[in-house]
Design a protein around this motif. Structure first.
Motif, PDB file in Angstrom:
ATOM      1  N   SER A  73     -57.827  -8.456  26.918  1.00  0.00           N
ATOM      2  CA  SER A  73     -57.842  -8.528  28.392  1.00  0.00           C
ATOM      3  C   SER A  73     -59.256  -8.308  28.912  1.00  0.00           C
ATOM      4  CB  SER A  73     -56.901  -7.494  28.993  1.00  0.00           C
ATOM      5  OG  SER A  73     -55.572  -7.804  28.701  1.00  0.00           O
ATOM      6  N   ASP A  74     -59.969  -7.333  28.321  1.00  0.00           N
ATOM      7  CA  ASP A  74     -61.372  -7.094  28.696  1.00  0.00           C
ATOM      8  C   ASP A  74     -62.195  -8.361  28.457  1.00  0.00           C
ATOM      9  OD1 ASP A  74     -60.829  -4.346  29.222  1.00  0.00           O
ATOM     10  OD2 ASP A  74     -61.236  -3.839  27.119  1.00  0.00           O
ATOM     11  N   GLU A  77     -61.282 -11.186  30.993  1.00  0.00           N
ATOM     12  CA  GLU A  77     -61.834 -10.980  32.337  1.00  0.00           C
ATOM     13  C   GLU A  77     -63.290 -11.427  32.391  1.00  0.00           C
ATOM     14  OE1 GLU A  77     -61.236  -7.007  33.819  1.00  0.00           O
ATOM     15  OE2 GLU A  77     -59.126  -7.038  33.238  1.00  0.00           O
ATOM     16  N   ASP A  81     -65.052 -14.893  34.273  1.00  0.00           N
ATOM     17  CA  ASP A  81     -66.065 -14.703  35.311  1.00  0.00           C
ATOM     18  C   ASP A  81     -67.394 -15.381  35.010  1.00  0.00           C
ATOM     19  OD1 ASP A  81     -64.322 -13.247  36.869  1.00  0.00           O
ATOM     20  OD2 ASP A  81     -65.039 -11.297  36.177  1.00  0.00           O
TER      21      ASP A  81
END
Length: 99
Positions: A73-74, A77, A81
């Motif tokens: 998940s890190d 993200e 971006d």
């Protein structure tokens, strides 16, 4: 490939910043990533993933991300971006290094 390499480098950069401020054993180098990975991963494989020159398998990316102490998940993200401008700059930097 470039977007994956950028995301991995940003995660490693976070760890390098943390390792300067804390005394804990934080994974902040390609060698430490290879040693800390739960699977059999070579330092050269880690280097290839961070260079963006070769396509890395999802298994390799997961091993690298988890060995640095992050979740997918890190990674996701950060990956989401990343802007086109960052990719272009990364590719230009790679070309400069090769010449």
């Amino acid at each position: 490939m470039a977007k994956t390499a950028i995301a991995l480098r940003l995660l490693l950069s976070r760890n390098k910043t943390l390792s300067q401020n804390e005394s804990a054993d934080i994974i902040d180098s390609y060698e430490k990533i290879a040693i800390n990975a739960t699977g059999d991963i070579r330092k050269a494989t880690v280097n290839n993933a961070f260079s963006g020159k070769k396509r890395s398998s999802m298994v390799t990316i997961i091993l690298i991300v988890e060995s640095m102490g992050f979740t997918m998940s890190d990674f996701g993200e950060i990956y989401n971006d990343i802007k086109d401008e960052q990719i272009l700059k990364f590719q230009q930097d790679i070309l400069k290094q090769q010449s």
